[in-house]
Design a protein around this motif. Structure first.
Motif, PDB file in Angstrom:
ATOM      1  N   SER A 299       0.848  -1.178   0.000  1.00 11.62           N
ATOM      2  CA  SER A 299       0.000   0.000   0.000  1.00 11.62           C
ATOM      3  C   SER A 299       0.891   1.238   0.000  1.00 11.62           C
ATOM      4  CB  SER A 299      -0.931  -0.002   1.217  1.00 11.62           C
ATOM      5  OG  SER A 299      -0.184  -0.173   2.404  1.00 11.62           O
ATOM      6  N   SER A 300       0.285   2.396  -0.252  1.00  8.38           N
ATOM      7  CA  SER A 300       1.086   3.620  -0.317  1.00  8.38           C
ATOM      8  C   SER A 300       0.238   4.824   0.051  1.00  8.38           C
ATOM      9  CB  SER A 300       1.676   3.796  -1.723  1.00  8.38           C
ATOM     10  OG  SER A 300       0.647   3.900  -2.696  1.00  8.38           O
ATOM     11  N   GLY A 301       0.928   5.915   0.356  1.00  2.00           N
ATOM     12  CA  GLY A 301       0.241   7.139   0.725  1.00  2.00           C
ATOM     13  C   GLY A 301       1.219   8.162   1.245  1.00  2.00           C
ATOM     14  N   ASN A 302       0.763   9.024   2.160  1.00  6.49           N
ATOM     15  CA  ASN A 302       1.653  10.035   2.729  1.00  6.49           C
ATOM     16  C   ASN A 302       1.598   9.981   4.255  1.00  6.49           C
ATOM     17  OD1 ASN A 302      -0.499  12.145   3.564  1.00  6.49           O
ATOM     18  ND2 ASN A 302      -0.932  11.800   1.398  1.00  6.49           N
ATOM     19  N   PHE A 303       2.681  10.429   4.862  1.00  9.75           N
ATOM     20  CA  PHE A 303       2.909  10.301   6.293  1.00  9.75           C
ATOM     21  C   PHE A 303       3.310  11.649   6.856  1.00  9.75           C
ATOM     22  CE2 PHE A 303       6.339   9.113   9.532  1.00  9.75           C
ATOM     23  CZ  PHE A 303       5.447   8.879  10.560  1.00  9.75           C
TER      24      PHE A 303
ATOM     25  N   PHE B 281      -1.150   8.786   8.963  1.00 10.62           N
ATOM     26  CA  PHE B 281      -0.946   8.020   7.748  1.00 10.62           C
ATOM     27  C   PHE B 281      -2.202   8.170   6.895  1.00 10.62           C
ATOM     28  CE2 PHE B 281       2.123   5.616  10.328  1.00 10.62           C
ATOM     29  CZ  PHE B 281       3.136   5.417   9.424  1.00 10.62           C
ATOM     30  N   ALA B 282      -2.055   8.627   5.672  1.00  6.04           N
ATOM     31  CA  ALA B 282      -3.182   8.702   4.741  1.00  6.04           C
ATOM     32  C   ALA B 282      -2.885   7.754   3.589  1.00  6.04           C
ATOM     33  CB  ALA B 282      -3.377  10.124   4.237  1.00  6.04           C
ATOM     34  N   TYR B 283      -3.503   6.579   3.623  1.00  2.00           N
ATOM     35  CA  TYR B 283      -3.310   5.586   2.567  1.00  2.00           C
ATOM     36  C   TYR B 283      -4.202   5.946   1.378  1.00  2.00           C
ATOM     37  CZ  TYR B 283      -1.053   2.509   6.013  1.00  2.00           C
ATOM     38  OH  TYR B 283      -0.214   1.969   6.967  1.00  2.00           O
ATOM     39  N   THR B 284      -3.633   5.903   0.198  1.00  2.00           N
ATOM     40  CA  THR B 284      -4.403   6.207  -1.015  1.00  2.00           C
ATOM     41  C   THR B 284      -4.530   5.004  -1.936  1.00  2.00           C
ATOM     42  OG1 THR B 284      -2.380   7.034  -2.078  1.00  2.00           O
ATOM     43  CG2 THR B 284      -3.784   8.649  -0.953  1.00  2.00           C
ATOM     44  N   LYS B 285      -3.588   4.059  -1.855  1.00  2.00           N
ATOM     45  CA  LYS B 285      -3.633   2.851  -2.679  1.00  2.00           C
ATOM     46  C   LYS B 285      -3.316   1.640  -1.813  1.00  2.00           C
ATOM     47  CE  LYS B 285      -2.080   5.128  -6.947  1.00  2.00           C
ATOM     48  NZ  LYS B 285      -1.036   5.158  -7.996  1.00  2.00           N
ATOM     49  N   PRO B 286      -3.966   0.496  -2.023  1.00  2.00           N
ATOM     50  CA  PRO B 286      -5.002   0.207  -3.026  1.00  2.00           C
ATOM     51  C   PRO B 286      -6.389   0.670  -2.605  1.00  2.00           C
ATOM     52  CG  PRO B 286      -4.550  -1.764  -1.780  1.00  2.00           C
ATOM     53  CD  PRO B 286      -3.595  -0.716  -1.278  1.00  2.00           C
ATOM     54  N   PHE B 287      -6.528   1.127  -1.339  1.00  2.00           N
ATOM     55  CA  PHE B 287      -7.817   1.650  -0.882  1.00  2.00           C
ATOM     56  C   PHE B 287      -7.541   2.763   0.112  1.00  2.00           C
ATOM     57  CE2 PHE B 287      -6.667  -2.129   1.568  1.00  2.00           C
ATOM     58  CZ  PHE B 287      -6.627  -1.625   2.861  1.00  2.00           C
ATOM     59  N   GLU B 288      -8.536   3.583   0.367  1.00  2.00           N
ATOM     60  CA  GLU B 288      -8.369   4.728   1.249  1.00  2.00           C
ATOM     61  C   GLU B 288      -8.537   4.327   2.714  1.00  2.00           C
ATOM     62  OE1 GLU B 288     -10.610   8.186   0.283  1.00  2.00           O
ATOM     63  OE2 GLU B 288     -10.228   8.015  -1.877  1.00  2.00           O
TER      64      GLU B 288
ATOM     65  N   TYR C   6      -9.650   4.970  10.276  1.00  2.00           N
ATOM     66  CA  TYR C   6     -10.870   5.146   9.490  1.00  2.00           C
ATOM     67  C   TYR C   6     -10.748   4.412   8.172  1.00  2.00           C
ATOM     68  CZ  TYR C   6     -14.397   7.319   6.501  1.00  2.00           C
ATOM     69  OH  TYR C   6     -15.433   7.533   5.622  1.00  2.00           O
ATOM     70  N   ASP C   7     -11.680   3.497   7.947  1.00  3.04           N
ATOM     71  CA  ASP C   7     -11.763   2.747   6.692  1.00  3.04           C
ATOM     72  C   ASP C   7     -12.882   3.357   5.866  1.00  3.04           C
ATOM     73  OD1 ASP C   7     -12.463   0.794   4.694  1.00  3.04           O
ATOM     74  OD2 ASP C   7     -11.326  -0.678   5.834  1.00  3.04           O
ATOM     75  N   ALA C   8     -12.505   4.022   4.762  1.00  2.00           N
ATOM     76  CA  ALA C   8     -13.491   4.736   3.958  1.00  2.00           C
ATOM     77  C   ALA C   8     -14.486   3.792   3.305  1.00  2.00           C
ATOM     78  CB  ALA C   8     -12.786   5.582   2.900  1.00  2.00           C
ATOM     79  N   ASP C   9     -14.030   2.637   2.821  1.00  2.90           N
ATOM     80  CA  ASP C   9     -14.929   1.695   2.144  1.00  2.90           C
ATOM     81  C   ASP C   9     -16.017   1.184   3.081  1.00  2.90           C
ATOM     82  OD1 ASP C   9     -13.577   1.993  -0.206  1.00  2.90           O
ATOM     83  OD2 ASP C   9     -12.393   0.166  -0.012  1.00  2.90           O
ATOM     84  N   LEU C  10     -15.655   0.919   4.326  1.00  4.73           N
ATOM     85  CA  LEU C  10     -16.618   0.399   5.301  1.00  4.73           C
ATOM     86  C   LEU C  10     -17.337   1.515   6.058  1.00  4.73           C
ATOM     87  CD1 LEU C  10     -14.510  -2.515   6.870  1.00  4.73           C
ATOM     88  CD2 LEU C  10     -16.259  -2.684   5.075  1.00  4.73           C
ATOM     89  N   ASN C  11     -16.823   2.748   5.908  1.00  2.00           N
ATOM     90  CA  ASN C  11     -17.322   3.883   6.685  1.00  2.00           C
ATOM     91  C   ASN C  11     -17.332   3.523   8.169  1.00  2.00           C
ATOM     92  OD1 ASN C  11     -18.190   6.543   6.971  1.00  2.00           O
ATOM     93  ND2 ASN C  11     -20.359   5.994   6.886  1.00  2.00           N
TER      94      ASN C  11
END
Length: 202
Positions: free
Chosen positions: A55-59, A69-76, A89-94
């Motif tokens: 996974s990847s994102g910014n820190f 940690f803000a993960y952008t790939k493979p999911f938010e 916070y899991d955006a897909d599951l809210n």
């Protein structure tokens, strides 16, 4: 990468000093770098080495004990430590889960960059590998959430953090565009659950 000695006696002391420098760099980093930002790629490997997830994102972090940690790939996904709690916070599951910082920070690779102290670990130099100088950090507390943590530097720049948890799972974070002592906003480390999200306190 192990150093191949052309003249063993002449280079032995120099090599030992180079490896020791990684521990010195780690101590200097914890002492001098109070905040920072970076892009990251995280690779999680199962204990048997058969499965890997990337996974990847910014820190972003600010001492003491604040990171994002803000993960952008493979999911938010967003992981925020506000100094008291860690929020996930899991955006897909809210869905939002939270736990006290003291119970969570030891299990994350952000433990040392964001707030850990070398005094809580036994530090030792490791051989250089993959173009980085490495220092190992072994937790002094026997009931810690991780078995080992090592930090890789490119010169004085934080380049990687690897943690092996108590189950043998390995997490490697590789940083790029690292900016030491980057200005941070307090708002970046405040978390407000999105409207309608399920909140689970752990």
């Amino acid at each position: 990468m192990k150093i191949r000695f052309a003249v063993l006696l002449a280079l032995c002391a120099a090599a030992a000093s180079a490896r020791a420098d990684a521990v010195d760099t780690l101590r200097e980093f914890v002492r001098d770098v109070k905040s920072g930002s970076a892009q990251f790629t995280q690779t999680v490997t199962s204990p048997d080495g058969a499965k890997k997830k990337t996974s990847s994102g910014n820190f972003l972090f600010s001492r003491p004990n604040r990171f994002r940690f803000a993960y952008t790939k493979p999911f938010e996904q967003v992981i925020v430590a506000d100094g008291q709690k860690v929020w996930i916070y899991d955006a897909d599951l809210n869905q939002v889960s939270s736990r006290k910082l003291s119970a969570a920070i030891g299990a994350t690779p952000a433990a040392l960059p964001a707030g850990g102290s070398p005094r809580r670990t036994s530090n030792s130099p490791l051989p250089a590998a993959e173009g980085l100088e490495w220092a190992a950090a072994k937790p002094k507390a026997k009931d810690g959430a991780f078995d080992s943590l090592k930090v890789g530097f490119r010169g004085k720049e934080l380049a990687a953090v690897e943690i092996v948890d108590s189950f043998g799972q390995r997490s490697l974070l590789q940083f790029s565009q690292f900016k030491p002592n980057a200005p941070t906003s307090a708002d970046a480390f405040r978390f407000v659950a999105p409207k309608g999200a399920d909140v689970i306190e752990q």
